[in-house]
Design an enzyme around this catalytic site. Structure first.
Site, PDB file in Angstrom:
ATOM      1  N   ALA A 277     -12.134  12.432  29.150  1.00 41.97           N
ATOM      2  CA  ALA A 277     -10.749  12.815  29.429  1.00 41.97           C
ATOM      3  C   ALA A 277     -10.343  14.076  28.662  1.00 41.97           C
ATOM      4  CB  ALA A 277      -9.819  11.665  29.094  1.00 41.97           C
ATOM      5  N   HIS A 278      -9.149  14.557  28.937  1.00 42.53           N
ATOM      6  CA  HIS A 278      -8.685  15.836  28.386  1.00 42.53           C
ATOM      7  C   HIS A 278      -8.594  15.825  26.863  1.00 42.53           C
ATOM      8  CE1 HIS A 278      -4.269  14.480  29.436  1.00 42.53           C
ATOM      9  NE2 HIS A 278      -4.976  13.507  28.940  1.00 42.53           N
TER      10      HIS A 278
END
Lengths: 350, 350, 350
Positions: free
Chosen positions: C240-241
């Site tokens: 994820a980011h």
């Protein structure tokens, strides 16, 4: 893209303190910003960073009182966080503002393409496919026969949409996602193998939905698999045939929804959750990551967890006791020993 | 595509009651059908829907006795469910009956292409790739060098098959699936990093297999990763190098099979199951969704579940007791207190 | 590709026993080898296979003493396993040694392409994209605007890299992987729906990384999601980011790392592990497949497992006791009965 403090202040209706010609080309967090970055300070907790930041320009609240020497140019506005969000979005819109049709791409003669569209090279529009206005179809996308996309739909690179699916307005689908693959339906035969059950339905995606990279949404056997308006799906999610995901529901990465299950509105589902088929999940439910949901949730707005579904607080309490099981087992054995002794003694007493 | 009641009755060897010219363009469930749909009624439980359906034509059993007024045209046949299944399949075959080679596509001069093939735009056939008859290769597919596909293979959009893999007859692979990527093999070095172990094997997929969207099957280190005939794999599944999946085994979405594991025939595996490497799973096993299979299953035809593998009934029983652990722990503490008291009293008695 | 025993012996600095002209076209395990294969024998446990193998040539250690009649040609070397590994790699390098630019492909006029590059048909290089020397970009890949790839990068078919991402040297990315898709960031509004938070950061992948098929790595909200040098990611992983994966860390298939989490160096993570956001995992940690990591791991070099994180040994012990819970519950009930009786008797005694 370069912008000066003066230009940005006009856009935000703010006032510049420092160099009107200070210029930036990117946006960054105040603690990570480099020369040429624009940043912001909204939370007083981060004020210290203002005096050490390498950002060229920092957006701050009108009311901020400067207590040390600063090297950057300030733009003062009513609401620094709101102003920065506006810039973030504008910056992104500018970056993603592609139009025109790159070659080679494939547009079937019967396809209908709206105004102001971007169609990347190697993108494919099948027979009778329809594209609304301002759609952005990145390279290597596949839009099958008779697919309808609304206005302002973005398909990032390599999205595949099978025939007959319907996508609303302002939908974003990330790279590699697959919409409308066959549902997983097979009828066992007496000889132990399986016959495929034809999957002739479609997928309907309503307005303002965002779908993550490499997520897969299967078409219905008959009728539609439906993703209601405002739904946000993360990456690598599986939505099976004839499922329905309610409006404004959010699902984190790698979760799977089995066939014909109905998820209510405003549900929040963590990552790697598995939900069995043919059940329904009440509006406003919140489901912990990795939960196994094996039955319907009827009460609205509750939190859930568990290897087998249970209320979230109970999940936490009971699984922390799982960690104590070796010790609890010993305590049971100890009790058994003591009681055997007690019994012996009692028998002796009698 | 439009068909009349008369045309359909000829196809099904049935008799029309009502309007011979009633026409339909799609198929639907009787409770969801709209004007222009064909539906069916087989289960007497659904008879009520017949009197309210908006379907234009409904297929019913010869023996059905109508007890209320109906608005639709009927086609009476021996077996309504069977007849509808036939139509479903015919409808789907018609829809998917593409042939011809769209441009631009890429066919290496040494590739061999069978008769009656569909090759979508931006599809790629590498050197010495071979395509059997009646294959359908949708747009943006990649068929690597020396890949062999049998007859009647369908690759939906964006399937990628690495060099040297072999695919049998009547295989369907859904969009975005990857066949033949390198197995995950690395040798640790003394300096803490890893050297890649070359993966020079391939993937062999036998006849009548269906593989879901964005599923990945890695090539063997040496030799073959093998998917036996009749296997059905759902979406987003991982099959690691040198694994073997036995004939007619069915695996639901997001499950993962680790390296060199052998799954027997007619096994049923739920979603999000994880199976460790170098084990074997006996024929006819059934494995509950989200199970962690950490050892071989030797007994055939049993059901399994668990965070750590256990028989399914035990899994259900023991994990429902996990939910009661906070209460059980209290009961143990209560027992400990009582016993301490009892002991005290006994000591007093003595 | 055909090679003779003589040619191979020169390459490996070995000596031939048997037919100098024996020729092979592939490599195989000694127990699976067919005519025309080269194999090796290093482990004395497998010596029996040498006398029955169908391999045409077998590489053996100089010191091996032959005790039965053999049909194959031998090449004697110092270290048979090492020599075979060298051949495996050479064989693979030869097979994958593509160069040249196939047509049609798309190279934006402002893109920069290094020397000795392979660019497959339907591959796309966006504006200001940069490709180092000896890169191999397979068909249907998408390299977005302003993406930088180092030297000797391989993107297998259908990899998609969004704008602005940076990839180091000697990186391998497998088919269908997505790099740089938007992080999953939304701000809830008062009306129950969500506003998208623009994701303007990028992904940075350092040298010698390998990324599996259909894995997804999201771009940072601002700043970078970072995959450090030597990291090996299997298939269908979600990063994820703003996450960071430390150098030489290895992650097995279908695991997910949530936003802003930092994984240390030389960590080993099993398959289907889920790790929550905003935590850190200490260097050298080892995490069992399917673990739910819900908090930071601070101690280096330990093993972990559990539905809720716990030390691995405790996980094994406690989850095996979960299987005994139905029996333990009965034992508690039994104790309660006995104690009730004991108490009754005591009361009678008093």
């Amino acid at each position: 893209m370069q912008f000066t403090a003066h230009e940005i202040s006009l856009l935000l209706n703010g006032t510049v303190e420092g160099d009107l010609n200070a210029s930036i080309s990117t946006l960054a967090k105040i603690e990570e910003a480099m020369d040429g970055s624009l940043s912001f300070l909204a939370n007083p907790k981060y004020e210290q960073f203002l005096y050490h930041t390498k950002a060229s320009i920092v957006i701050v609240n009108k009311t901020l009182i400067i207590t040390e020497k600063i090297d950057c140019t300030l733009i003062r506005v009513e609401d620094a966080y709101g102003a920065f969000s506006v810039l973030l979005e504008k910056y992104n819109t500018l970056k993603l503002n592609k139009t025109g049709i790159e070659q080679p791409s494939y547009i079937h003669p019967s396809a209908i393409v709206g105004q102001n569209v971007y169609l990347g090279a190697f993108a494919y529009l099948g027979a009778e496919a329809q594209l609304g206005n301002s759609c952005k179809i990145y390279p290597n996308c596949y839009v099958g026969d008779n697919v309808t996309l609304g206005n302002n739909v973005t398909l990032f690179a390599g999205v595949k949409i099978y025939a007959d699916c319907v996508v609303g307005n302002n939908v974003i689908i990330h790279a590699g996602a697959v919409i409308g693959s066959d549902g997983f339906g097979f009828a066992p035969t007496n000889s132990g193998n399986y016959n495929k059950i034809s999957q002739i339905g479609n997928v309907v995606i309503e307005d303002n939905v965002e779908i993550g990279a490499n997520t897969t949404i299967d078409r219905a056997t008959m009728g539609s698999t439906v993703i209601r308006k405002g739904v946000k799906l993360d990456n690598l999610i599986q939505i099976a045939h004839n499922a329905e995901v309610g409006a404004n529901t959010v699902i984190a990465a790698q979760s799977g929804i089995s066939g014909s299950t109905k998820i209510g509105e405003n549900v929040i589902i963590g990552g790697q959750v598995g939900i069995v088929g043919h059940i329904s999940i009440a509006k406003g439910s919140q489901i912990q990551a990795q939960t196994g949901v094996n039955k319907s949730i009827e009460e609205e707005g509750k939190k859930w967890g568990g290897v087998i579904l249970q209320p979230y607080q109970g999940f936490l309490r009971s699984h922390l006791i799982v960690h104590q099981l070796p010790e609890l087992k010993k305590r049971i054995e100890e009790l058994e020993k003591i009681i055997a002794e007690l019994r012996n003694k009692q028998e002796i007493i009698h």
